[in-house]
Motif scaffolding. Structure first.
Motif, PDB file in Angstrom:
ATOM      1  N   HIS B   6       0.818  -1.219   0.000  1.00  0.00           N
ATOM      2  CA  HIS B   6       0.000   0.000   0.000  1.00  0.00           C
ATOM      3  C   HIS B   6       0.844   1.257   0.000  1.00  0.00           C
ATOM      4  O   HIS B   6       0.466   2.267  -0.581  1.00  0.00           O
ATOM      5  CB  HIS B   6      -0.888   0.059   1.252  1.00  0.00           C
ATOM      6  CG  HIS B   6      -1.896  -1.028   1.363  1.00  0.00           C
ATOM      7  ND1 HIS B   6      -1.600  -2.362   1.302  1.00  0.00           N
ATOM      8  CD2 HIS B   6      -3.231  -0.953   1.562  1.00  0.00           C
ATOM      9  CE1 HIS B   6      -2.698  -3.061   1.455  1.00  0.00           C
ATOM     10  NE2 HIS B   6      -3.705  -2.241   1.624  1.00  0.00           N
ATOM     11  N   LEU B   7       1.975   1.209   0.753  1.00  0.00           N
ATOM     12  CA  LEU B   7       2.769   2.422   0.945  1.00  0.00           C
ATOM     13  C   LEU B   7       3.920   2.534  -0.039  1.00  0.00           C
ATOM     14  O   LEU B   7       4.677   3.489   0.015  1.00  0.00           O
ATOM     15  CB  LEU B   7       3.356   2.426   2.361  1.00  0.00           C
ATOM     16  CG  LEU B   7       2.355   2.610   3.489  1.00  0.00           C
ATOM     17  CD1 LEU B   7       3.057   2.483   4.815  1.00  0.00           C
ATOM     18  CD2 LEU B   7       1.706   3.986   3.397  1.00  0.00           C
ATOM     19  N   ALA B   8       4.061   1.542  -0.922  1.00  0.00           N
ATOM     20  CA  ALA B   8       5.215   1.575  -1.816  1.00  0.00           C
ATOM     21  C   ALA B   8       5.127   2.817  -2.703  1.00  0.00           C
ATOM     22  O   ALA B   8       4.127   3.048  -3.375  1.00  0.00           O
ATOM     23  CB  ALA B   8       5.244   0.312  -2.662  1.00  0.00           C
ATOM     24  N   ALA B   9       6.210   3.598  -2.702  1.00  0.00           N
ATOM     25  CA  ALA B   9       6.230   4.817  -3.528  1.00  0.00           C
ATOM     26  C   ALA B   9       6.739   4.416  -4.904  1.00  0.00           C
ATOM     27  O   ALA B   9       7.917   4.537  -5.212  1.00  0.00           O
ATOM     28  CB  ALA B   9       7.123   5.849  -2.887  1.00  0.00           C
ATOM     29  N   VAL B 350      -5.803  -3.946  -1.085  1.00  0.00           N
ATOM     30  CA  VAL B 350      -5.391  -4.102  -2.483  1.00  0.00           C
ATOM     31  C   VAL B 350      -3.956  -3.640  -2.720  1.00  0.00           C
ATOM     32  O   VAL B 350      -3.184  -4.315  -3.389  1.00  0.00           O
ATOM     33  CB  VAL B 350      -6.373  -3.326  -3.391  1.00  0.00           C
ATOM     34  CG1 VAL B 350      -5.836  -3.199  -4.803  1.00  0.00           C
ATOM     35  CG2 VAL B 350      -7.724  -4.001  -3.384  1.00  0.00           C
ATOM     36  N   GLY B 351      -3.573  -2.502  -2.162  1.00  0.00           N
ATOM     37  CA  GLY B 351      -2.226  -1.958  -2.382  1.00  0.00           C
ATOM     38  C   GLY B 351      -1.950  -1.900  -3.865  1.00  0.00           C
ATOM     39  O   GLY B 351      -2.777  -1.401  -4.631  1.00  0.00           O
ATOM     40  N   TYR B 352      -0.799  -2.451  -4.284  1.00  0.00           N
ATOM     41  CA  TYR B 352      -0.631  -2.687  -5.722  1.00  0.00           C
ATOM     42  C   TYR B 352      -0.570  -4.174  -6.007  1.00  0.00           C
ATOM     43  O   TYR B 352      -0.738  -4.610  -7.128  1.00  0.00           O
ATOM     44  CB  TYR B 352       0.575  -1.942  -6.294  1.00  0.00           C
ATOM     45  CG  TYR B 352       1.936  -2.453  -5.905  1.00  0.00           C
ATOM     46  CD1 TYR B 352       2.608  -1.911  -4.811  1.00  0.00           C
ATOM     47  CD2 TYR B 352       2.573  -3.454  -6.631  1.00  0.00           C
ATOM     48  CE1 TYR B 352       3.860  -2.363  -4.448  1.00  0.00           C
ATOM     49  CE2 TYR B 352       3.829  -3.909  -6.277  1.00  0.00           C
ATOM     50  CZ  TYR B 352       4.468  -3.363  -5.186  1.00  0.00           C
ATOM     51  OH  TYR B 352       5.708  -3.810  -4.833  1.00  0.00           O
ATOM     52  N   GLY B 353      -0.381  -4.991  -4.944  1.00  0.00           N
ATOM     53  CA  GLY B 353      -0.296  -6.435  -5.120  1.00  0.00           C
ATOM     54  C   GLY B 353      -1.567  -7.059  -5.660  1.00  0.00           C
ATOM     55  O   GLY B 353      -1.524  -8.064  -6.362  1.00  0.00           O
ATOM     56  N   LYS B 354      -2.721  -6.498  -5.311  1.00  0.00           N
ATOM     57  CA  LYS B 354      -3.978  -7.121  -5.745  1.00  0.00           C
ATOM     58  C   LYS B 354      -4.762  -6.244  -6.715  1.00  0.00           C
ATOM     59  O   LYS B 354      -5.918  -6.516  -6.998  1.00  0.00           O
ATOM     60  CB  LYS B 354      -4.830  -7.465  -4.521  1.00  0.00           C
ATOM     61  CG  LYS B 354      -4.230  -8.634  -3.734  1.00  0.00           C
ATOM     62  CD  LYS B 354      -5.235  -9.322  -2.838  1.00  0.00           C
ATOM     63  CE  LYS B 354      -4.691 -10.680  -2.401  1.00  0.00           C
ATOM     64  NZ  LYS B 354      -4.944 -10.953  -0.993  1.00  0.00           N
ATOM     65  N   LEU B 355      -4.102  -5.206  -7.245  1.00  0.00           N
ATOM     66  CA  LEU B 355      -4.774  -4.335  -8.224  1.00  0.00           C
ATOM     67  C   LEU B 355      -5.349  -5.150  -9.374  1.00  0.00           C
ATOM     68  O   LEU B 355      -6.439  -4.868  -9.869  1.00  0.00           O
ATOM     69  CB  LEU B 355      -3.775  -3.327  -8.791  1.00  0.00           C
ATOM     70  CG  LEU B 355      -3.665  -1.974  -8.094  1.00  0.00           C
ATOM     71  CD1 LEU B 355      -2.635  -1.118  -8.811  1.00  0.00           C
ATOM     72  CD2 LEU B 355      -5.019  -1.270  -8.066  1.00  0.00           C
ATOM     73  N   ILE B 382      -1.715  12.884  -7.205  1.00  0.00           N
ATOM     74  CA  ILE B 382      -0.581  12.999  -6.291  1.00  0.00           C
ATOM     75  C   ILE B 382      -0.747  12.115  -5.051  1.00  0.00           C
ATOM     76  O   ILE B 382       0.220  11.875  -4.327  1.00  0.00           O
ATOM     77  CB  ILE B 382      -0.375  14.463  -5.828  1.00  0.00           C
ATOM     78  CG1 ILE B 382      -1.630  14.990  -5.109  1.00  0.00           C
ATOM     79  CG2 ILE B 382      -0.021  15.354  -7.015  1.00  0.00           C
ATOM     80  CD1 ILE B 382      -1.398  16.331  -4.417  1.00  0.00           C
ATOM     81  N   LEU B 383      -1.984  11.654  -4.814  1.00  0.00           N
ATOM     82  CA  LEU B 383      -2.242  10.878  -3.595  1.00  0.00           C
ATOM     83  C   LEU B 383      -2.079   9.391  -3.879  1.00  0.00           C
ATOM     84  O   LEU B 383      -2.912   8.782  -4.554  1.00  0.00           O
ATOM     85  CB  LEU B 383      -3.655  11.158  -3.075  1.00  0.00           C
ATOM     86  CG  LEU B 383      -3.943  12.609  -2.704  1.00  0.00           C
ATOM     87  CD1 LEU B 383      -5.406  12.767  -2.306  1.00  0.00           C
ATOM     88  CD2 LEU B 383      -3.027  13.084  -1.589  1.00  0.00           C
ATOM     89  N   ASN B 384      -0.982   8.810  -3.351  1.00  0.00           N
ATOM     90  CA  ASN B 384      -0.706   7.379  -3.510  1.00  0.00           C
ATOM     91  C   ASN B 384      -0.897   6.925  -4.966  1.00  0.00           C
ATOM     92  O   ASN B 384      -1.657   6.007  -5.256  1.00  0.00           O
ATOM     93  CB  ASN B 384      -1.608   6.558  -2.584  1.00  0.00           C
ATOM     94  CG  ASN B 384      -0.916   5.296  -2.083  1.00  0.00           C
ATOM     95  OD1 ASN B 384       0.207   4.993  -2.483  1.00  0.00           O
ATOM     96  ND2 ASN B 384      -1.588   4.559  -1.224  1.00  0.00           N
ATOM     97  N   PRO B 385      -0.158   7.591  -5.872  1.00  0.00           N
ATOM     98  CA  PRO B 385      -0.353   7.268  -7.293  1.00  0.00           C
ATOM     99  C   PRO B 385       0.083   5.851  -7.619  1.00  0.00           C
ATOM    100  O   PRO B 385       0.975   5.292  -6.980  1.00  0.00           O
ATOM    101  CB  PRO B 385       0.537   8.294  -8.004  1.00  0.00           C
ATOM    102  CG  PRO B 385       1.554   8.687  -7.006  1.00  0.00           C
ATOM    103  CD  PRO B 385       0.901   8.581  -5.660  1.00  0.00           C
ATOM    104  N   GLY B 386      -0.532   5.290  -8.627  1.00  0.00           N
ATOM    105  CA  GLY B 386      -0.194   3.941  -9.068  1.00  0.00           C
ATOM    106  C   GLY B 386      -0.981   2.873  -8.344  1.00  0.00           C
ATOM    107  O   GLY B 386      -0.876   1.693  -8.653  1.00  0.00           O
ATOM    108  N   LYS B 387      -1.801   3.271  -7.377  1.00  0.00           N
ATOM    109  CA  LYS B 387      -2.619   2.317  -6.646  1.00  0.00           C
ATOM    110  C   LYS B 387      -4.050   2.395  -7.169  1.00  0.00           C
ATOM    111  O   LYS B 387      -4.295   2.861  -8.281  1.00  0.00           O
ATOM    112  CB  LYS B 387      -2.547   2.604  -5.136  1.00  0.00           C
ATOM    113  CG  LYS B 387      -1.137   2.797  -4.615  1.00  0.00           C
ATOM    114  CD  LYS B 387      -0.365   1.532  -4.508  1.00  0.00           C
ATOM    115  CE  LYS B 387       1.111   1.747  -4.203  1.00  0.00           C
ATOM    116  NZ  LYS B 387       1.396   2.704  -3.143  1.00  0.00           N
ATOM    117  N   MET B 388      -5.028   1.980  -6.341  1.00  0.00           N
ATOM    118  CA  MET B 388      -6.440   1.981  -6.744  1.00  0.00           C
ATOM    119  C   MET B 388      -6.855   3.297  -7.369  1.00  0.00           C
ATOM    120  O   MET B 388      -6.539   4.352  -6.840  1.00  0.00           O
ATOM    121  CB  MET B 388      -7.306   1.827  -5.484  1.00  0.00           C
ATOM    122  CG  MET B 388      -7.707   0.428  -5.244  1.00  0.00           C
ATOM    123  SD  MET B 388      -8.936   0.259  -3.935  1.00  0.00           S
ATOM    124  CE  MET B 388      -8.623   1.596  -2.861  1.00  0.00           C
ATOM    125  N   GLY B 389      -7.598   3.196  -8.435  1.00  0.00           N
ATOM    126  CA  GLY B 389      -8.193   4.396  -8.999  1.00  0.00           C
ATOM    127  C   GLY B 389      -7.291   5.146  -9.961  1.00  0.00           C
ATOM    128  O   GLY B 389      -7.769   5.985 -10.731  1.00  0.00           O
TER     129      GLY B 389
END
Lengths: 265, 393
Positions: B6-9, B350-355, B382-389
């Motif tokens: 979830h927190l991976a930049a 979900v983080g990015y592992g289950k996207l 800008i908010l946690n880009p690359g994740k959900m949404g």
């Protein structure tokens, strides 16, 4: 039939066992304590206050003795400002029967507290007094011992186990060398240590019931005790800031550093 | 810190640690709610309110922060009775991507006004706003607690017993499942002597009379499903002993292979309870095959009252084959759960592992709406880009 009913309403003194527990309102154990700018005392304005943890343990032990049918009445006593009544209410919610609030402002040191408790004990004539071993603000660890001496009663401090049978108390104490077990006749003063028990949470129904229980108010003047202390707090300071540590590359460097600081030969 | 990256930049950036925003602001005993900053942890909160007779119920195990728990829609072992974060957060204050401060929710227990932005933020994993304050629902400390344990011949029996207990209307507070392998792991690790059979751990809250009644009724139901060794107690110390195995389960699982330096990689599927037995049986067969081929094992622990279960896989992270096998198993499990009408993640998010499972689980329409909402609230991503949404690259 009437005399039998009278006997039910007035149990003989032999069956009555009254316990007094001391409770103190202190800065909550989880708060990061700060010293006032003028170094006169610890900052307590706007800071969360709670019952001293060792007092909670003392209350819990008294309540368990009552649940076992050994103690018949528990009185919680607190020395402190108006808000100390909240602390007494928490004790009432844990199962204490009534409270006595000895109203006092400012820092009251253990000897004055012990003298005030003596006055209460002289009036209420308990068989057992249970206090926390120390308060987490002053860390004095004196009040219980002083009270026992003033009353001329046996004392068992740092209690980790308490048994009361037939007018005798058997108390296990945690001491530096291990455990020590004392036997003593009532009345006694016991101070509670950490492992004596795990205090219960006050539940909402009990908190609501506690609102109806009685708290009597009094003060040092009424008790005939002089609270002034021969000890004055001169200054309160935070401990020195801890210096940073240092990482070194290998064991040889550790040894070199230890030698440099004169810590090894 | 979460379990799916979830927190991976993923593109670099600024990580915000909310730990020091940790004040409890306002306790409202009469309304049974409390306002606290996002960095307050659940144990810190419960310690703060311990003299009110109230408690915050969501217990994911770790001493997690309220903001983190809200962002991941956390739940825990007593969700079956008290709900998860979705049911226990009454309001959220968040800072939006454009710097505005948004208040959501209400201190009133019901309101039929406006879109439900509070629930939108719960589970958004930091992609729609930065949570700074929460208004948390509290419930009364139970007057009494009782616990029970029993074993079953088969997993299906254990699951069916749980369904019957819930359908009977017994307000069970916790019901946890350990499979035979988990019991074996705990025996080895903690030197206990559990029967190596599917085992249910129950907990009941209420008045003294109520918790005794709940335990006894549950015992009768369990017996009708062939349970053996039903033991229960309302004494605090004995309850601790009854649940001891469950508390050691995770560490026992990591230790099971007898190798040092293994890391736990738990799976996290959840399905409707009526499909739980099937899902576990199929997954078990899959796992047996993996075990025979590779030596990887996965003791199972489940929040069976929610249809949610975790295989505690312990893998050697320096061995790329093991990582590959574990991930492949996890993928098959996620797809199986979705096929059975469930979710690829009951708790861990979900983080990015289950996207990659989002569209399979929710469908293209829903995922499209998620992207639209994200674009509207955070046009520059800008908010946690690359994740959900986030828009597809």
């Amino acid at each position: 039939k009437e005399s039998r009913n009278k006997a039910k309403m007035h149990p003989s003194a032999a069956c009555r066992m009254r316990a007094i527990v001391g409770v103190k309102r202190v800065v909550d154990y989880a708060v990061k304590v700060r010293v006032k700018a003028d170094k006169s005392a610890v900052e307590t304005t706007g800071v969360k206050m709670s019952m001293n943890p060792f007092c909670e343990i003392a209350v819990e032990e008294a309540v368990r003795l009552k649940e076992k049918g050994i103690v018949t009445e528990i009185i919680a006593v607190s020395v402190g400002p108006t808000q100390s009544q909240e602390t007494i209410r928490t004790a009432l919610a844990m199962g204490v029967d009534r409270g006595i609030h000895i109203k006092a402002e400012g820092e009251i040191l253990p000897l004055a507290v012990a003298k005030a408790f003596k006055a209460v004990c002289d009036a209420e004539k308990p068989e057992i007094v249970i206090l926390g071993k120390q308060a987490i603000d002053g860390d004095s660890n004196q009040t219980g011992q002083m009270l026992a001496a003033l009353m001329g009663w046996p004392q068992a401090s740092f209690a980790s186990k308490v048994e009361i049978v037939d007018g005798k108390a058997t108390v296990t104490r945690e001491v530096d060398g291990g455990l020590e077990t004392l036997a003593m006749s009532l009345p006694v003063v016991i101070t509670a240590d950490l492992r004596l028990n795990e205090p219960r949470y006050a539940t909402l129904p009990n908190i609501m019931k506690a609102k109806k229980k009685k708290i009597d108010a009094t003060d040092f003047a009424t008790l005939g005790v002089d609270p002034t202390s021969k000890i004055t707090t001169v200054k309160v300071e935070e401990p020195p800031v801890r210096a940073g540590g240092e990482k070194v590359a290998d064991v040889d460097a550790v040894i070199a550093k230890l030698k440099e600081k004169g810590l090894v030969g | 810190t979460s379990l799916e990256g979830h927190l991976a930049a993923l593109r670099g950036g600024i990580g915000m640690n909310m730990r020091e925003m940790n004040q409890v602001l306002e306790v409202n005993s009469d309304d049974m709610d409390v306002r606290a900053q996002a960095g307050v942890t659940r144990k810190q909160l419960n310690s703060y309110i311990r003299d009110t007779g109230l408690m915050f119920t969501v217990d994911p195990g770790a001493d997690a922060s309220l903001g983190g728990m809200a962002s991941t829609r956390a739940s825990g072992t007593n969700t079956v009775k008290y709900g998860g974060m979705r049911d226990n957060v009454l309001g959220i204050t968040a800072v939006l991507a454009n710097g505005e401060v948004m208040h959501t929710g209400s201190r009133a227990r019901k309101s039929s006004t406006g879109y439900d932005l509070k629930n939108l933020l719960i589970g958004a994993e930091g992609t729609l706003g930065i949570i700074t304050e929460l208004n948390i629902r509290l419930v009364g400390q139970p007057a009494a607690v009782s616990s029970a344990v029993c074993e079953f011949a088969t997993l299906a029996d254990a699951v069916n017993c749980t369904m019957a207990v819930i359908q009977t209307g017994i307000p069970v507070a916790r019901v946890e499942l350990m499979d035979a392998l988990s019991c074996a792991a705990v025996n080895k690790y903690s030197k206990m002597e559990l029967k190596e059979l599917p085992t249910l751990f129950f907990e009941f809250h209420g008045s003294q009379a109520s918790v005794e009644e709940q335990a006894q009724q549950t015992g009768e139901i369990a017996e009708s499903f062939g349970a053996s060794g039903f033991k229960w107690s309302s004494d605090a110390q004995q309850r601790g002993k009854l649940w001891e195995a469950r508390h050691h389960a995770y560490w026992a699982a990591i230790a099971l292979r007898g190798l040092p330096n293994l890391r736990g990689m738990p799976t996290d599927a959840a399905v409707p309870i009526s499909r739980l037995a099937d899902c576990v049986i199929e997954s078990d067969a899959d796992l047996q095959e993996v075990t025979q081929r590779t030596g990887l094992v996965g003791p199972l622990v489940g929040h069976v009252g929610d249809g949610n279960f975790h295989y505690c896989l312990a893998i050697d992270v320096t061995n790329p084959d093991e990582i590959h096998e574990a991930k492949a198993f996890s993928q098959r499990l996620a797809e199986r759960a979705i096929r059975m009408g469930g979710t690829c993640s009951g708790e861990h998010g979900v983080g990015y592992g289950k996207l990659k499972y989002l569209e399979m689980e929710h469908g293209a329409a829903a995922v499209g709406v998620m992207r639209s909402i994200k674009a509207a609230m955070d046009p520059h991503n800008i908010l946690n880009p690359g994740k959900m949404g986030s828009p597809i690259e």
